[in-house]
Design an enzyme around this catalytic site. Sequence first.
Site, PDB file in Angstrom:
ATOM      1  N   ARG A 170      53.459  30.377  16.546  1.00 51.79           N
ATOM      2  CA  ARG A 170      54.086  29.376  17.382  1.00 51.79           C
ATOM      3  C   ARG A 170      55.050  28.726  16.579  1.00 51.79           C
ATOM      4  O   ARG A 170      55.462  27.552  16.829  1.00 51.79           O
ATOM      5  CB  ARG A 170      53.246  28.207  17.901  1.00 51.79           C
ATOM      6  CG  ARG A 170      52.062  28.896  18.890  1.00 51.79           C
ATOM      7  CD  ARG A 170      52.564  29.482  19.869  1.00 51.79           C
ATOM      8  NE  ARG A 170      51.491  30.133  20.660  1.00 51.79           N
ATOM      9  CZ  ARG A 170      51.108  31.400  20.553  1.00 51.79           C
ATOM     10  NH1 ARG A 170      51.675  32.126  19.919  1.00 51.79           N
ATOM     11  NH2 ARG A 170      50.027  31.875  21.219  1.00 51.79           N
ATOM     12  N   SER A 219      49.728  24.543  26.860  1.00 50.64           N
ATOM     13  CA  SER A 219      48.726  24.134  25.744  1.00 50.64           C
ATOM     14  C   SER A 219      48.973  23.235  24.821  1.00 50.64           C
ATOM     15  O   SER A 219      50.408  23.027  24.474  1.00 50.64           O
ATOM     16  CB  SER A 219      48.566  25.429  24.864  1.00 50.64           C
ATOM     17  OG  SER A 219      47.677  26.612  25.683  1.00 50.64           O
ATOM     18  N   GLU A 289      51.079  21.582  19.847  1.00 48.08           N
ATOM     19  CA  GLU A 289      51.726  22.844  20.204  1.00 48.08           C
ATOM     20  C   GLU A 289      52.834  22.392  21.026  1.00 48.08           C
ATOM     21  O   GLU A 289      54.141  23.020  20.989  1.00 48.08           O
ATOM     22  CB  GLU A 289      51.073  23.907  20.908  1.00 48.08           C
ATOM     23  CG  GLU A 289      51.784  25.161  21.159  1.00 48.08           C
ATOM     24  CD  GLU A 289      50.864  26.041  21.636  1.00 48.08           C
ATOM     25  OE1 GLU A 289      51.175  27.001  22.577  1.00 48.08           O
ATOM     26  OE2 GLU A 289      49.703  26.314  21.175  1.00 48.08           O
TER      27      GLU A 289
END
Length: 302
Positions: A170, A219, A289
């Site tokens: 990510r 998320s 995130e």
Amino acid sequence: MVEATPELRGRLTPNAPLAPLVWFKSGGTADWLFEPKDVADLQALLAALDPQVPVMALGLGSNLIVRDGGVPGVVVRLGKPFAKVMAIDAVTLDCGGGASGILVSSTARDAGIAGLEFLRSIPGTVGGFVRMNGGAYGREVKDILVDCDVVMRTGEVARLPVAELGYAYRHSELTDGSIVVSARFRGQPGEPEAIQAEMDRISAAREASQPLRSKTGGSTFKNPDGHKAWALVDAAGCRGLTLGGAQVSEKHTNFLINTGTATSAEIEALGEDVRARVKQTQGVELQWEIKRVGRIKHENLP
């Protein structure tokens, strides 16, 4: 400053509300919101801007908390002119930075290109996928990306191969203020029926496990090595935890939701409370995130 920019063909809006443009439906305004007509229009704006003025790209606003004090500088939103997707050979798609994951995966299906089905499950745009190395269901953008075109903060355009993006989980090393305007994704030959079946499987799995009909941000925390973030949050007793109008989803504990009246400050504070509880009970430090941007509003402080 922004007022001194050359004649622009896109739409430049001062004090633009961002809450309607993000999934949480909370947060302040952008000092300026720019929706460019094309790549040259975006180049012209960035080249003319004072280098000190911050620039941020906004896609579908799914993985984002816009703080209540608003976002300084210029927010760039790539609209319809950047949402085209087309096959350029038997296994490769050329995708605009504003194209959604659903459009990319559907175009891949129609062209008989397999391996891009996971994009169906990521609620964002190509620009965001590329910047964040978006992923789901065991696949990541680094697995399919050939290269991308990026308008740098200076206004110059660079074509960067996947090897130059410094991808990690990510994360990419794309510089702040640079905007991904297109990307090439490569899959492998497949049958449209089988591709559709995989997309249906992914869609059903998301619907069953995630609070997709809520005001959410996707998320919230990255999965730490050897752990699932949702399981850590659940074990810390945070399922259903609330703070003002913000709540930890009871359906999927790695999702925060706005029950209707939450401020961005409440959503972010709830996330920090969850992080503290997980650290206290299990010794694991969760990393955000969701990207948190903008100014914190201080009006409620003494």
